[in-house]
Each structure stands twice: as C-alpha cells, then as structure tokens.
Design an enzyme around this catalytic site. Structure first.
Site, short mmCIF file in Angstrom:
data_model
loop_
_atom_site.label_atom_id
_atom_site.label_comp_id
_atom_site.label_asym_id
_atom_site.label_seq_id
_atom_site.Cartn_x
_atom_site.Cartn_y
_atom_site.Cartn_z
N LYS A 81 13.75 16.84 32.77
CA LYS A 81 14.44 18.12 33.49
C LYS A 81 14.53 18.00 35.06
O LYS A 81 13.40 17.39 35.57
CB LYS A 81 13.73 19.50 33.05
N HIS B 84 15.58 20.08 37.06
CA HIS B 84 15.33 21.35 37.98
C HIS B 84 14.17 22.01 37.77
O HIS B 84 13.46 21.68 36.65
CB HIS B 84 16.47 22.33 38.04
#
Length: 218
Positions: A102, A104
């Site tokens: 991921k 963010h």
C-alpha cells in the site's frame, strides 16, 4: 493417530473442506481427494480448526513469539489461532501481509504487530508449490523477524517433481531449504488411517492408497 488429527479430519469432512471424488490439480494430476480450508466458514468451524492447530503446534514443541498469516487464507487461520491461544491464556501478537504493498496511509506490505526481534510462526492451509510461503519468509526476514516454523492444516506428502531425486514434497523442500520445521495438523498418511477406520469413507481407502503409491514421497 493423536486426537487433534482425528478431530481435524472429522471437522474437515463435516465442513466439506475435505471432499472425495476426482479432482484435477494445478499439476494436472487427478486426485481422489481435495482439501479447501475456505470451507471452514463459520465461527464454530474456525474455532474447532484453530484448536487443532494449537494442539499440533504445542505437540511439536516449537518456540515462537508471533503468528504470521500469509495472504489470503493464512490471514483468518492465523487470526483464529491467535484467538485459540488467547483462550488458553497466551496473548500472542499477530501480523499478516497484503498481496500488494500500500502506497498511502500507513503504507507497506505488512499489517499488524512488528516482526523485529521476534520468532515468527507462519500459519497457512497447505503448501503446494511453496511460493506463498517463500514470500512470507522473505517478508519476515525483511521485517527483522526470525522464522521459527510453519504450521499447515494438511500435508499431502506428495512429490513436487517426479523426475527429481530424492523425491521430496513441497513441505519437505521448504523445511530443508530454510532449515525450519513444517508442522502439519494431519497428513495423507493420517487420512489413509482415518479412512480405513471410518465406515463412511472405507470405500475411498483404496484410491487414496493407490494415489500415495504413485505420487507419495514422505
């Protein structure tokens, strides 16, 4: 067989996680049985399965500090096992990985407790090619943890490469390559013994025996 092996096989048959017939595997082999841990799809079923995992791990005597569940099936299995140990009075940290890192928010490929400085037990359903397990072991090392072992539900005890010598299963290959134990709640050998003693499954015993004679290696 020890009680947790018998109980696991009974639970797997009841949940239809363990089925019999003709199943084409990714390898192209025609197997007389198929195991799908995803069929343990209720709280009661998962709790029963997790208790079997815990008893298998305790019997093996592996020392560990953290549970790690490889995505995807390893995530609910490791979570259920953490709950099983909590019921036994042991509060274990838990971590798992994303299939894709991921970019963010908190970012990264890992979720849960930090791995650094901890002995990590990997929890999964089966080892076939071993690809997901090797990725999990890499993530553990990158996170500063030390792999203490791997626990799976069912070891098919099936040769990976029929042309290679010595004949090794995927579970044995992973254990030897990384120098860590692979614990199985039950094996194909256990399933053969269970089928021989179970009136409902006795008709499956011959096909299971023949399959092991052709592809078995442990």
């Amino acid at each position: 067989m020890t009680d947790h092996r018998t109980r696991f096989l009974q639970l797997a048959v009841a949940a239809e996680a363990l089925r019999f017939g003709e199943f084409t595997l990714k390898s192209g082999r025609i197997s007389p049985y198929f195991f799908n841990a995803g069929r343990f799809d209720s709280g009661v079923a998962l709790a029963g399965l997790a208790d079997c995992y815990a008893e298998a791990v305790d019997a093996a005597g592996v020392e560990f500090d953290l549970l790690f569940g490889p995505a995807y099936k390893g995530i609910p299995l490791a979570t259920a096992l953490a709950c099983a140990y909590a019921r036994r009075g042991r509060d274990l940290p838990l971590a798992f990985n994303r299939k894709e890192a991921k970019a963010h928010g908190e970012g990264g490929a890992l979720i849960g407790a930090p791995l650094a400085g901890r002995r990590v037990l990997v929890v999964d359903d089966v080892i076939t090619a071993g690809t997901a397990i090797r990725e999990a072991l890499r993530l553990i090392a990158d996170g500063g943890g030390q792999a203490a072992g791997i626990v799976i539900a069912l070891d098919r005890q099936e040769v990976v490469d029929e042309s290679a010598l010595p004949r090794r299963s995927a579970a044995r290959a992973v254990a030897e390559q990384h120098g860590i134990p692979v614990i199985a709640v039950a094996t194909l050998g256990d399933l053969l013994a269970f089928a021989a003693e179970n009136a409902t499954l006795s008709s499956e015993h011959g096909r299971l025996r023949d399959y092991r004679a052709r592809y078995g290696c442990d």
